[in-house]
Design a protein around this motif. Structure first.
Motif, short mmCIF file in Angstrom:
data_model
loop_
_atom_site.label_atom_id
_atom_site.label_comp_id
_atom_site.label_asym_id
_atom_site.label_seq_id
_atom_site.Cartn_x
_atom_site.Cartn_y
_atom_site.Cartn_z
N ALA A 1 0.84 -1.20 0.00
CA ALA A 1 0.00 0.00 0.00
C ALA A 1 0.87 1.25 0.00
O ALA A 1 0.61 2.21 -0.74
N PHE A 2 1.94 1.23 0.81
CA PHE A 2 2.85 2.38 0.91
C PHE A 2 3.52 2.65 -0.43
O PHE A 2 3.56 3.78 -0.92
N MET A 3 4.01 1.58 -1.07
CA MET A 3 4.70 1.75 -2.35
C MET A 3 3.73 2.20 -3.43
O MET A 3 4.09 3.00 -4.29
N GLU A 4 2.48 1.71 -3.36
CA GLU A 4 1.50 2.14 -4.35
C GLU A 4 1.20 3.62 -4.21
O GLU A 4 1.07 4.34 -5.20
N LEU A 5 1.14 4.07 -2.95
CA LEU A 5 0.92 5.49 -2.69
C LEU A 5 2.06 6.32 -3.29
O LEU A 5 1.84 7.31 -3.99
N LEU A 6 3.31 5.88 -3.04
CA LEU A 6 4.47 6.63 -3.55
C LEU A 6 4.51 6.59 -5.07
O LEU A 6 4.83 7.58 -5.72
N TYR A 7 4.14 5.42 -5.66
CA TYR A 7 4.18 5.32 -7.11
C TYR A 7 3.12 6.22 -7.73
O TYR A 7 3.36 6.84 -8.77
N GLY A 8 1.96 6.31 -7.06
CA GLY A 8 0.92 7.21 -7.55
C GLY A 8 1.39 8.65 -7.55
O GLY A 8 1.16 9.39 -8.52
N LEU A 9 2.11 9.04 -6.48
CA LEU A 9 2.65 10.40 -6.40
C LEU A 9 3.64 10.65 -7.54
O LEU A 9 3.62 11.70 -8.19
N THR A 10 4.53 9.65 -7.79
CA THR A 10 5.53 9.81 -8.84
C THR A 10 4.87 9.94 -10.19
O THR A 10 5.24 10.79 -11.01
#
Lengths: 79, 336
Positions: B103-112
């Motif tokens: 979930a954390f990585m998906e959040l960061l990838y969405g931001l990127t």
């Protein structure tokens, strides 16, 4: 009246360095005001605006932190 | 499904810890520590006499913390990997820590993806996520109790503090100051981000990789961002202006290193000093320093986010060409 002039200068210098916090306060206030206005007009942009607002606040806050570090350096005779 | 009466015993653990902390703060009076900008040396002699021909390498007290940070990250990676592998065998639904990290990585990838676009996000994301997770761990480790407060007692050069023997080689440092014969505390562990070397090297890595991403995205044309001679011959006056603006961009790349390094270091150092001063001023009342500790938790998370986010935004800027601004310059040249 007697005392150490260098000690006095350290305290005055630390106080003067913290004047920079005024600018940072204005900056943080302006960015929050802008973000809140945007959120009120268009609540859908809440998440996006919040992220950018926190980024902007961190930028403004960094200035105050620089001043705080300078003040600490003077107060504790580090340099 | 049978409903059960839940027994939330964990909240009592938190309450007991708070009370224990409050009592301990009353018994062992907080002492304002020696505030130093540089990390203190644990061993006076350098561990490597001449490191890579640069100079002596000392065992400073941020190095053990750095080791702890890296070990924690490796352990986290190991357990995440195990959890994801287990879920891959069954029904592809991640559970526990694997779910959290996904979930954390998906959040960061969405931001990127939001800032850099889908094309360049895979190139930028690893740097963004690595820097962010690393700085987050480095910042949060700093507020664990015991950091900056347990260490060697060394005889002070000048003014020092008195100590009270506790037995078995341990002693408690007291707030009373003495002119000679006192002691100073050199803590075993000091937060990694309270060392300018850490933040500065991280800033150097970030800014150098911003340039590398720029070259990867635009090829050799990226250098025209700094030495802009494209419009020099078409419109001599505005071409010269563009060239000067390019030089300013070059300077701003160097100032990025400084602002990255000092933003993180300044925030973390100010946090340490603030907690120390408030604890030293209030003495036995330990409730206010813990409030400031809570604020430090917030500041640590925000600064990790800002460091990673800025790296990502600058990388996204580097991938975008300079073409848009050139068009703008031509339009304004015609208008004049």
């Amino acid at each position: 009246m007697e005392g150490n002039i260098v000690e006095a200068a350290r305290f005055i210098g630390a106080g003067l360095a913290m004047i920079a916090a005024a600018g940072a306060g204005v900056g943080i206030g302006l960015s929050v005001q802008g973000a809140l206005t945007g959120m009120a007009r268009n609540p859908d942009t809440y998440g996006n605006l919040l992220t950018n607002m926190i980024l902007g606040i961190a930028f403004s806050e960094a200035i105050a932190i620089y001043a705080l570090v300078i003040a600490f350096l003077m107060l504790f005779k580090v340099v | 499904m049978k409903t059960q009466k839940r027994r939330p015993w964990r909240r009592w653990v938190v309450l007991v810890l708070m009370i224990v902390g409050f009592i301990l703060g009353g018994i062992f009076v907080p002492v304002q520590p020696e505030i130093t900008v540089a990390a203190e040396k644990l061993i006076e002699e350098p561990i490597v006499g001449n490191f890579l021909g640069l100079g002596p390498l000392y065992l400073v007290n941020t190095l053990p913390t750095l080791a702890v940070t890296i070990v924690l990250l490796v352990v986290l990676a190991f357990f995440t990997n195990r959890s994801l592998k287990k879920s891959a065998k069954t029904d592809l639904v991640p559970q526990g820590i694997g779910n959290l990290m996904e979930a954390f990585m998906e959040l960061l990838y969405g931001l990127t993806e939001g800032s850099a676009g889908a094309k360049w996000a895979p190139l930028i994301f690893p740097w963004f996520a690595t820097i962010m997770v690393y700085v987050l761990f480095a910042n949060l480790l700093k507020i664990i109790p015991g950091f900056e407060s347990i260490g060697f007692l060394l005889p002070a050069q000048g003014e020092g503090r008195t100590i009270a023997e506790l037995g078995a080689g341990w002693a408690n440092i007291l707030p009373a100051k003495v002119a000679t014969g006192g002691y100073v505390l050199v803590p075993f562990l000091r937060g990694v981000s309270v060392d300018l070397n850490f933040t500065f090297s991280l800033a150097l890595i970030a800014v150098i990789w911003i340039q590398v991403v720029g070259f990867q995205a635009q090829g050799f044309g990226y250098i025209s961002k700094f030495f802009n001679v494209r419009t020099m011959f078409k419109t001599p006056f505005f071409g010269a202006m563009d060239f000067l603006v390019g030089l300013l961009e070059l300077i701003s790349e160097f100032s990025k290193i400084l602002s990255f390094a000092f933003r993180l270091f300044g925030n973390m150092f100010a946090g340490v000093v603030l907690v120390a001063i408030v604890a030293g001023l209030l003495g036995r009342i330990s409730i206010l320093p813990s409030m400031i500790m809570m604020f430090e938790l917030f500041v640590g998370i925000i600064q990790a986010f800002v460091f990673g986010m800025l790296t990502m935004v600058f990388m996204a800027q580097a991938t975008q060409g300079h073409g848009h601004e050139e068009e703008h310059a031509e339009v304004s040249a015609e208008a004049h």
